[in-house]
Design a protein around this motif. Structure first.
Motif, PDB file in Angstrom:
ATOM      1  N   ARG A 185       3.347   4.769   5.592  1.00  0.00           N
ATOM      2  CA  ARG A 185       1.924   5.093   5.535  1.00  0.00           C
ATOM      3  C   ARG A 185       1.234   4.613   6.804  1.00  0.00           C
ATOM      4  N   GLU A 187      -2.396   3.519   8.484  1.00  0.00           N
ATOM      5  CA  GLU A 187      -3.755   3.060   8.200  1.00  0.00           C
ATOM      6  C   GLU A 187      -4.559   2.991   9.476  1.00  0.00           C
ATOM      7  N   GLU A 190      -8.524   6.644   8.175  1.00  0.00           N
ATOM      8  CA  GLU A 190      -9.280   7.072   7.001  1.00  0.00           C
ATOM      9  C   GLU A 190     -10.688   7.526   7.413  1.00  0.00           C
ATOM     10  N   ALA A 210      -4.905   5.647   2.899  1.00  0.00           N
ATOM     11  CA  ALA A 210      -3.988   5.711   4.037  1.00  0.00           C
ATOM     12  C   ALA A 210      -3.300   7.076   4.053  1.00  0.00           C
ATOM     13  N   LEU A 211      -2.743   7.414   5.195  1.00  0.00           N
ATOM     14  CA  LEU A 211      -2.058   8.691   5.348  1.00  0.00           C
ATOM     15  C   LEU A 211      -0.599   8.525   4.916  1.00  0.00           C
ATOM     16  N   THR A 212      -0.127   9.433   4.027  1.00  0.00           N
ATOM     17  CA  THR A 212       1.298   9.425   3.677  1.00  0.00           C
ATOM     18  C   THR A 212       1.839  10.822   3.953  1.00  0.00           C
ATOM     19  N   HIS A 233       7.648   0.789   4.503  1.00  0.00           N
ATOM     20  CA  HIS A 233       7.878  -0.014   3.296  1.00  0.00           C
ATOM     21  C   HIS A 233       9.323  -0.446   3.170  1.00  0.00           C
TER      22      HIS A 233
END
Ligand code: BG6
Length: 306
Positions: A185, A187, A190, A210-212, A233
């Motif tokens: 993701r 951040e 946004e 957040a962008l995924t 992650h």
């Protein structure tokens, strides 16, 4: 001071120049703690950035074509004097295809403390051939710098040595290596407006948190704050990108279908990369004769608490 410091005082940052498999010079920067970065004079491109444990942080395609003049698919190609494809100039400009020189005597850089840092200065002048396609004389200097704790920074200075003004767009096209794109993701973008290259550069506003990633993404986020974070992650690590003089951020992942159409990119490699570029695209940088522009990016890695 952390536990590294006493030993670090006795170690030196090193800079080693050698030839690559095509006979082109490359520069290996090594920090006192063992982090490293490799920069090629082909494109002035950072090809590798490794932690002190030797883990590679930048993606390079297994199908990359390492022979000039094509830019290598991976690392940090430099897009100049344009980002994208407009008019007769080649896609992302010519800087990434040219052979740069080592700048033995660069003009001093403001606020660049070189203590215990490994760095190299490179230089690109407008070659005569390029004047036919982009009729402006410039001097482009880049410093690639690796700090004692392994932060990589790139400082570009572009000077107009013409007798008339010119403008350009620019990007540090940074291919981050990630464990699995579906676990990543971003951040810091946004609520920003972005131009979507998949919809004729139409302007949209980012909604969610957040962008995924779950499909192709090719966007230019506009006027972002000066720090953006890429969370991985699975590897429990976060890249932090800080920038100056570069208002925009490109986010690109070709996903499955586009990946298959790119000759120097493996079919499944889209899972292991994400391009997040510090850039100046929407409002081109305008330089009057004699003026100079500076654009910096600093990349660092932090173990993340996610
Ligand atoms: C991205 C662009 O940054 O770069 C994409 O937004 C493009 O549209 C990609 O496909 C790769 O470009 P290239 O020229 O290196 O294949």
């Amino acid at each position: 001071m952390d536990h590294h410091s006493a030993a670090d005082e006795n170690q030196r940052a090193t800079v080693e120049i050698s030839k690559d498999e095509n006979g082109i010079s490359q520069v290996l920067l090594r920090s006192p703690r063992g982090a490293s970065a490799r920069v090629s004079l082909h494109g002035g491109q950072v090809r590798s950035w490794k932690t002190e444990r030797g883990e590679e942080l930048l993606f390079t395609s297994a199908k990359a074509n390492l022979k000039p003049p094509a830019a290598v698919r991976g690392g940090i190609p430099i897009c100049f004097p344009q980002f994208g494809k407009r008019g007769s100039l080649e896609q992302h400009g010519f800087a990434r295809n040219r052979i740069w020189a080592i700048d033995e005597n660069p003009p001093p850089l403001q606020s660049a403390d070189s203590t215990n840092k490994a760095f190299i200065d490179l230089f690109l002048k407008s070659p005569d051939d390029d004047l036919k396609i982009w009729p402006h004389s410039f001097e482009f200097r880049i410093r690639v710098n690796l700090s004692i704790d392994g932060c990589l920074s790139l400082i570009s200075r572009i000077r107009n040595v013409n007798c008339k003004p010119f403008s350009f767009s620019f990007a540090y096209h940074t291919y981050f290596s990630v464990s699995d794109i579906s676990e990543v993701r971003v951040e810091g973008l946004e609520t920003l407006d972005y131009l979507d290259n998949l919809c004729n550069r139409e302007r949209f506003t980012e909604q969610g948190d957040a962008l995924t990633f779950e499909s192709e993404v090719d966007r230019v986020y506009l006027s972002s704050r000066d720090a953006v974070a890429v969370f991985d992650h699975e590897r429990k690590r976060t890249f932090v990108m800080r920038k100056e003089g570069l208002p925009d951020v490109v986010v690109w992942n070709p996903w499955e279908k586009k990946a298959r159409a790119i000759a120097d990119f493996g079919d499944d490699e889209y899972k292991q990369m994400l391009c997040v570029d510090a850039a100046a695209i929407e409002k081109p940088i305008a330089l009057k004769p004699g003026e100079e522009w500076t654009g910096r990016v600093e990349l660092s890695l932090v173990a993340s608490i996610q």
